[in-house]
Scaffold this motif. Structure first.
Motif, PDB file in Angstrom:
ATOM      1  N   PRO A 123      -5.862   6.812   8.630  1.00  0.00           N
ATOM      2  CA  PRO A 123      -4.345   7.087   9.405  1.00  0.00           C
ATOM      3  C   PRO A 123      -4.359   6.591  10.708  1.00  0.00           C
ATOM      4  CG  PRO A 123      -5.385   9.290   8.886  1.00  0.00           C
ATOM      5  CD  PRO A 123      -6.330   7.968   8.334  1.00  0.00           C
ATOM      6  N   HIS A 175       0.968  -1.328   0.036  1.00  0.00           N
ATOM      7  CA  HIS A 175      -0.249   0.158  -0.145  1.00  0.00           C
ATOM      8  C   HIS A 175       0.783   1.118  -0.064  1.00  0.00           C
ATOM      9  CE1 HIS A 175      -4.480  -1.266   0.191  1.00  0.00           C
ATOM     10  NE2 HIS A 175      -3.842  -2.066   0.960  1.00  0.00           N
ATOM     11  N   GLN A 176       1.740   0.984   0.580  1.00  0.00           N
ATOM     12  CA  GLN A 176       2.811   2.394   0.686  1.00  0.00           C
ATOM     13  C   GLN A 176       3.464   2.822  -0.641  1.00  0.00           C
ATOM     14  OE1 GLN A 176       3.604   4.856   2.821  1.00  0.00           O
ATOM     15  NE2 GLN A 176       5.274   5.728   1.881  1.00  0.00           N
ATOM     16  N   ARG A 195       5.741  10.927   0.994  1.00  0.00           N
ATOM     17  CA  ARG A 195       4.608  10.634   0.980  1.00  0.00           C
ATOM     18  C   ARG A 195       4.281   9.444   1.824  1.00  0.00           C
ATOM     19  NH1 ARG A 195       3.318   6.524  -2.825  1.00  0.00           N
ATOM     20  NH2 ARG A 195       5.326   6.534  -3.326  1.00  0.00           N
ATOM     21  N   ARG A 196       3.163   9.456   2.287  1.00  0.00           N
ATOM     22  CA  ARG A 196       2.880   8.290   3.346  1.00  0.00           C
ATOM     23  C   ARG A 196       1.412   8.085   2.790  1.00  0.00           C
ATOM     24  NH1 ARG A 196       0.502   8.229   8.529  1.00  0.00           N
ATOM     25  NH2 ARG A 196       0.292  10.403   8.476  1.00  0.00           N
ATOM     26  N   PHE A 197       1.150   6.508   2.494  1.00  0.00           N
ATOM     27  CA  PHE A 197      -0.167   6.002   2.184  1.00  0.00           C
ATOM     28  C   PHE A 197      -0.943   7.098   1.171  1.00  0.00           C
ATOM     29  CE2 PHE A 197       1.602   3.572   5.917  1.00  0.00           C
ATOM     30  CZ  PHE A 197       1.498   2.366   5.126  1.00  0.00           C
ATOM     31  N   GLY A 198      -0.239   7.663   0.301  1.00  0.00           N
ATOM     32  CA  GLY A 198      -1.045   8.675  -0.621  1.00  0.00           C
ATOM     33  C   GLY A 198      -1.397   9.970   0.029  1.00  0.00           C
ATOM     34  N   ARG A 199      -0.693  10.269   0.947  1.00  0.00           N
ATOM     35  CA  ARG A 199      -0.623  11.591   1.382  1.00  0.00           C
ATOM     36  C   ARG A 199       0.860  12.382   1.463  1.00  0.00           C
ATOM     37  NH1 ARG A 199      -3.500   8.321   4.716  1.00  0.00           N
ATOM     38  NH2 ARG A 199      -5.721   8.635   5.036  1.00  0.00           N
ATOM     39  N   THR A 200       0.835  13.399   1.095  1.00  0.00           N
ATOM     40  CA  THR A 200       2.033  14.147   1.067  1.00  0.00           C
ATOM     41  C   THR A 200       2.252  15.087   2.478  1.00  0.00           C
ATOM     42  OG1 THR A 200       2.306  14.083  -1.384  1.00  0.00           O
ATOM     43  CG2 THR A 200       3.538  15.806  -0.243  1.00  0.00           C
ATOM     44  N   ALA A 202      -4.732   7.609  -4.794  1.00  0.00           N
ATOM     45  CA  ALA A 202      -5.032   8.270  -3.657  1.00  0.00           C
ATOM     46  C   ALA A 202      -5.204   7.572  -2.295  1.00  0.00           C
ATOM     47  CB  ALA A 202      -6.506   8.898  -3.914  1.00  0.00           C
ATOM     48  N   ALA A 203      -5.218   8.116  -1.209  1.00  0.00           N
ATOM     49  CA  ALA A 203      -5.087   7.771   0.105  1.00  0.00           C
ATOM     50  C   ALA A 203      -6.342   6.521   0.442  1.00  0.00           C
ATOM     51  CB  ALA A 203      -5.058   8.743   1.240  1.00  0.00           C
TER      52      ALA A 203
END
Length: 430
Positions: free
Chosen positions: A160, A149-150, A262-267, A155-156
């Protein structure tokens, strides 16, 4: 007692399957499940059917002598027969069929569990070893699924979770006196073959970082030109650095004068006090040399984490025998490491914090058998990996389930691996 074990196992089997579905069919469509996001990883539908096939092999065929349900798929889901890069081309079970197969296997497992005995002379079923092995195997694949997933660029999708726990930092390092201690275990029913047997090891006194190296500390190495200085790298490490072109931990990118990740679709901005993760062994080793320190040996890590000199024995976890959420960042509760000073209740007897959870920690040691090792129940779990090609990681990560995060658990990987949730701490001679 047997009935209690049955209830425990049924509960854990249910929990791990819920987690597996939460990372696959509950959040992804068929296209995403069958796609390969990186040649380093399998399509997620392969992992899903693989855990079901493994469960059938061990809990039905090996433990009860049952006839195979789908013998024609055994080769497809044999991790040694097909490297990850080749798996998308295989005639894998489609997601709906894979889920139906898992349901059939699980129903039969629960039926046989009602009559299972765990007080036998058979090592496979004694103390429910084979059931515990299968539960842990699926949890390991769930962590692998999280790494997949990472690597996704869509998209996320994942929640979280709770924010990383804050804390008050303590001393920079702890002192661990020299002398003999017991490493490994003979008494933990969840322990796998490479954790056994318990044996005596003697290490000289040393100092160890009280916490994993943080993003800020690793950033100082980067700012000092650490990625451009061959003197901090081993010959193999410098070859990796120059060939790969890497200049920062995995998933970090430049933005203006700083870095984001970038963490699981989030910057997002880089949290300075969080444990650094997605660094390979070569990067960890180079940082340690730059800092005038070194990576701890596996034995040093083990003693600092688990040895209770007052009691004259090793603990199951750094803090004691039982796990509670206040002790460590485990089990995917938050999709990130915690910060310096977090989880003071999880400190080891010597005062080292966060030695279990947050990030897998690279050690300087090659993966090798303990004295008196016996492969069980199959060589391909540990024995075929023994050798200098693999480095040992200890401690588990935020993505590791607590059942697999006992202090004696040993992980291993190639020194180039960065997609795993790995960081490190450093040591120095006393």
């Amino acid at each position: 007692m047997t009935e209690q074990i049955r209830e425990l196992l049924a509960d854990e089997l249910g929990r791990v399957r819920e987690r597996s579905f939460g990372l696959t069919t509950s959040v992804l469509d068929d296209r995403a499940l069958t796609a390969q996001v990186s040649p380093l990883m399998s399509p997620l539908v392969w992992d899903l059917a693989h855990v079901g096939n493994y469960e059938e092999l061990w809990l039905l065929r090996a433990a009860t002598g049952a006839e195979p349900l789908r013998p024609e798929i055994d080769g497809l889901y044999d991790a040694f027969e097909h490297p990850r890069a080749e798996r998308p081309a295989l005639p894998l079970l489609p997601p709906k069929e894979a889920r139906a197969y898992l349901a059939t296997v699980r129903a039969r497992v629960l039926d046989t569990l009602e009559h299972a005995r765990f007080d036998t002379d058979d090592r496979l079923t004694r103390d429910a070893f084979v059931y515990r092995m299968v539960v842990q195997h699926e949890h390991m694949h769930d962590e692998t699924m999280l790494a997949t997933h990472q690597l996704r660029t869509d998209a996320a999708l994942l929640d979280p979770g709770a924010p990383a726990r804050a804390g008050r930092p303590g001393p920079a390092e702890v002192f661990v006196p020299g002398g003999p201690f017991t490493m490994g275990t003979d008494r933990d029913p969840w322990a796998l073959d490479n954790e056994r047997p318990a044996h005596t090891v003697d290490v000289p006194a040393f100092h160890l970082d009280a916490e994993p190296v943080s993003n800020a500390r690793f950033g100082a190495f980067m700012a000092a030109g650490g990625y451009g200085e061959p003197r901090w790298w081993t010959t193999e490490g410098w070859e990796w650095r120059t060939t790969s072109g890497k200049r920062a931990p995995g998933f970090w990118t430049r933005e203006g004068d700083g870095w984001v990740r970038r963490r699981f679709g989030r910057t997002e901005e880089i949290p300075p006090d969080e444990a650094v993760q997605h660094v390979c062994w070569y990067e960890a080793d180079a940082y340690a040399r730059w800092a005038g320190r070194r990576l701890p040996t596996e034995a040093e890590w083990d003693k600092a984490a688990l040895w209770d000199s007052d009691a004259g024995r090793a603990r199951r976890y750094p803090w004691g025998e039982e796990y509670e959420e206040r002790h460590a960042n485990l089990g995917q509760r938050a999709l990130r490491p915690s910060s310096d000073g977090a989880y003071p209740d999880g400190a080891s007897p010597y005062g080292a914090r966060r030695m279990v959870g947050d990030v897998w920690e690279w050690t300087s040691s090659d993966f090798a058998a303990y004295p008196g090792f016996r492969a069980f129940p199959y060589r391909e779990y540990s024995e075929v990996f023994f050798g200098p090609e693999y480095k040992v990681l200890r401690g588990g990560s935020w993505a590791t389930h607590p059942l697999g995060a006992r202090g004696t658990f040993r992980n291993w990987d190639y020194p180039i691996r960065r997609q795993i949730f790995a960081g490190f701490r450093t040591a120095r001679d006393a």
